[in-house]
Design a protein around this motif. Structure first.
Motif, mmCIF file in Angstrom:
data_model
loop_
_atom_site.group_PDB
_atom_site.id
_atom_site.type_symbol
_atom_site.label_atom_id
_atom_site.label_comp_id
_atom_site.label_asym_id
_atom_site.label_seq_id
_atom_site.Cartn_x
_atom_site.Cartn_y
_atom_site.Cartn_z
ATOM 1 N N LEU A 194 0.838 -1.205 0.000
ATOM 2 C CA LEU A 194 0.000 0.000 0.000
ATOM 3 C C LEU A 194 0.866 1.246 0.000
ATOM 4 O O LEU A 194 0.576 2.218 -0.715
ATOM 5 C CB LEU A 194 -0.912 -0.010 1.231
ATOM 6 N N GLN A 195 1.959 1.227 0.755
ATOM 7 C CA GLN A 195 2.844 2.387 0.824
ATOM 8 C C GLN A 195 3.520 2.651 -0.521
ATOM 9 O O GLN A 195 3.691 3.805 -0.933
ATOM 10 C CB GLN A 195 3.899 2.188 1.919
ATOM 11 N N GLU A 196 3.896 1.578 -1.225
ATOM 12 C CA GLU A 196 4.513 1.731 -2.545
ATOM 13 C C GLU A 196 3.511 2.283 -3.551
ATOM 14 O O GLU A 196 3.853 3.142 -4.376
ATOM 15 C CB GLU A 196 5.073 0.390 -3.008
ATOM 16 N N ILE A 197 2.273 1.808 -3.480
ATOM 17 C CA ILE A 197 1.227 2.314 -4.373
ATOM 18 C C ILE A 197 0.983 3.790 -4.090
ATOM 19 O O ILE A 197 0.839 4.602 -5.021
ATOM 20 C CB ILE A 197 -0.073 1.505 -4.194
ATOM 21 N N GLN A 198 0.934 4.153 -2.822
ATOM 22 C CA GLN A 198 0.726 5.557 -2.438
ATOM 23 C C GLN A 198 1.818 6.434 -3.032
ATOM 24 O O GLN A 198 1.531 7.494 -3.618
ATOM 25 C CB GLN A 198 0.724 5.682 -0.919
ATOM 26 N N ASN A 202 1.214 9.254 -5.917
ATOM 27 C CA ASN A 202 1.503 10.663 -5.633
ATOM 28 C C ASN A 202 2.567 11.218 -6.572
ATOM 29 O O ASN A 202 2.471 12.360 -7.031
ATOM 30 C CB ASN A 202 1.943 10.828 -4.179
ATOM 31 N N ASP A 203 3.600 10.414 -6.862
ATOM 32 C CA ASP A 203 4.650 10.861 -7.784
ATOM 33 C C ASP A 203 4.091 11.057 -9.187
ATOM 34 O O ASP A 203 4.418 12.035 -9.867
ATOM 35 C CB ASP A 203 5.796 9.847 -7.822
ATOM 36 N N ALA A 209 -1.901 12.339 -1.796
ATOM 37 C CA ALA A 209 -2.951 11.488 -1.238
ATOM 38 C C ALA A 209 -2.416 10.723 -0.029
ATOM 39 O O ALA A 209 -1.291 10.218 -0.057
ATOM 40 C CB ALA A 209 -3.448 10.513 -2.300
ATOM 41 N N SER A 210 -3.212 10.651 1.010
ATOM 42 C CA SER A 210 -2.801 9.929 2.214
ATOM 43 C C SER A 210 -2.881 8.431 1.986
ATOM 44 O O SER A 210 -3.541 7.950 1.054
ATOM 45 C CB SER A 210 -3.691 10.317 3.394
ATOM 46 N N GLU A 211 -2.219 7.685 2.857
ATOM 47 C CA GLU A 211 -2.273 6.224 2.780
ATOM 48 C C GLU A 211 -3.709 5.735 2.911
ATOM 49 O O GLU A 211 -4.140 4.827 2.187
ATOM 50 C CB GLU A 211 -1.390 5.634 3.876
ATOM 51 N N LYS A 212 -4.467 6.357 3.814
ATOM 52 C CA LYS A 212 -5.860 5.949 4.024
ATOM 53 C C LYS A 212 -6.706 6.193 2.780
ATOM 54 O O LYS A 212 -7.517 5.341 2.402
ATOM 55 C CB LYS A 212 -6.454 6.708 5.212
ATOM 56 N N SER A 213 -6.509 7.356 2.127
ATOM 57 C CA SER A 213 -7.322 7.663 0.945
ATOM 58 C C SER A 213 -6.993 6.717 -0.212
ATOM 59 O O SER A 213 -7.886 6.310 -0.963
ATOM 60 C CB SER A 213 -7.131 9.121 0.524
ATOM 61 N N VAL A 214 -5.716 6.341 -0.349
ATOM 62 C CA VAL A 214 -5.339 5.388 -1.401
ATOM 63 C C VAL A 214 -5.950 4.022 -1.105
ATOM 64 O O VAL A 214 -6.437 3.333 -2.009
ATOM 65 C CB VAL A 214 -3.804 5.289 -1.524
#
Length: 250
Positions: A194-198, A202-203, A209-214
Motif C-alpha cells: 500500500l505504501q509503494e502504491i501511495q 503521488n509521484d 494522497a494519504s495512505e488511508k485515501s489510497v
C-alpha cells in the motif's frame, strides 16, 4: 557504527562519505576492488551496511553474495544505483534484496539500517545529484520517426485486451480511480505494498494522497470489479501485497 562505501565515481564516494559522517557514522570508502575484498576478511568489527556501486564488477562473472557467504560475512550490502528495481521504491527494493539474498539466518537487524536506507534513497534521488550518478538517469524519449506503428498481435493482446478503457466507461469511473487503475496495469508484473502504491500514485499525479485515501480508492476499485461481469482483470491482495492480474479469457 561503520559504513563501507565503494563507488566507481570518487566524487560520489565523497558525497556519501560526507553525508553519513555528518550523521555520526564512521565511513570507510574504497576505490579499489582488491582493498574492498580484503576488508571483508575482518569480521571482528563488521560494517552496519555496505553501500556499493552496481558497476564495481561484472555481475555475470562475480557475485558479492556468494563471496560473502563463503567468507561467512553476515552484514548487509546494497547497490545504490541498481538499475533493476523489483519494488515500488528504492528503499523497499534494497530491503527485499537483502532479505532474499543475505538474511539466511535472520540475524540482520533491519531496524538498525532503516534510517540509513531512507537517507540513502533521499540522497541518490535528489534531483541535483541523481543526474550525475551512473545508471540513475531516465532515458530520453525516442524521436517519433523511430517509433514503428504498434500493430502486432502481441501488442493488441497485451494492451488492448486489458479492457480498462471499456471498464472505465461501463462503470463511470472517476478520474482518480482510473488513474489508479492505470498505475496497477502499468505495474501488473510487480506486487506492491500500500505504501509503494501511495508513493507511485503521488509521484505520478503530483499529489499528496494519504495512505488511508489510497486504501479507500483501492477498496472502491475492488468493489466495482466484483460486480462487473465483463472485466478482464482483477486486483488481488496477497498478505500486504497488491497486484493486477489479467485473465486470458473471461
Amino acid at each position: 557504527m561503520r559504513l563501507f562505501i565503494f563507488s566507481t565515481q570518487p566524487e560520489i564516494n565523497t558525497i556519501f562519505h560526507d553525508h553519513f559522517t555528518s550523521k555520526g557514522y564512521l565511513c570507510i570508502t574504497f576505490n579499489k576492488m582488491e582493498d574492498f575484498l580484503t576488508s571483508l576478511d575482518d569480521n571482528s568489527n563488521p560494517p552496519l551496511l555496505m553501500i556499493l556501486d552496481y558497476l564495481i564488477y561484472n555481475h555475470d562473472i562475480f557475485s558479492i553474495y556468494k563471496f560473502m557467504k563463503e567468507k561467512q560475512c553476515n552484514f548487509p550490502c546494497l547497490f545504490y544505483n541498481d538499475p533493476c528495481l523489483t519494488r515500488g521504491t528504492r528503499k523497499s527494493h534494497w530491503k527485499a534484496q537483502i532479505e532474499l539474498l543475505q538474511n539466511h539466518n535472520n540475524k540482520i537487524d533491519f531496524e538498525k539500517i532503516d534510517s540509513v536506507l531512507q537517507d540513502l534513497q533521499t540522497l541518490v534521488e535528489n534531483k541535483t545529484i541523481s543526474p550525475s550518478i551512473r545508471l540513475m538517469q531516465e532515458p530520453l524519449p525516442l524521436p517519433k520517426e523511430l517509433i514503428a506503428p504498434k500493430i502486432t498481435l502481441s501488442y493488441i493482446q497485451n494492451y488492448e485486451d486489458d479492457g480498462i478503457e471499456a471498464f472505465k466507461d461501463r462503470n463511470n469511473l472517476s478520474k482518480s480511480l482510473f488513474k489508479l487503475l492505470q498505475l496497477f496495469q502499468e505495474n501488473q508484473n510487480v506486487k506492491l505494498t500500500l505504501q509503494e502504491i501511495q508513493k507511485l500514485y503521488n509521484d505520478r499525479e503530483n499529489t499528496n494522497a494519504s495512505e488511508k485515501s489510497v486504501y479507500v480508492m483501492i477498496s472502491k476499485l475492488k468493489s466495482i470489479l466484483r460486480t462487473d461481469k465483463e472485466a478482464k482483470f482483477i486486483i488481488r491482495k496477497e498478505g500486504e501485497l497488491y497486484n493486477f492480474i489479467k485473465f486470458s479469457s473471461r
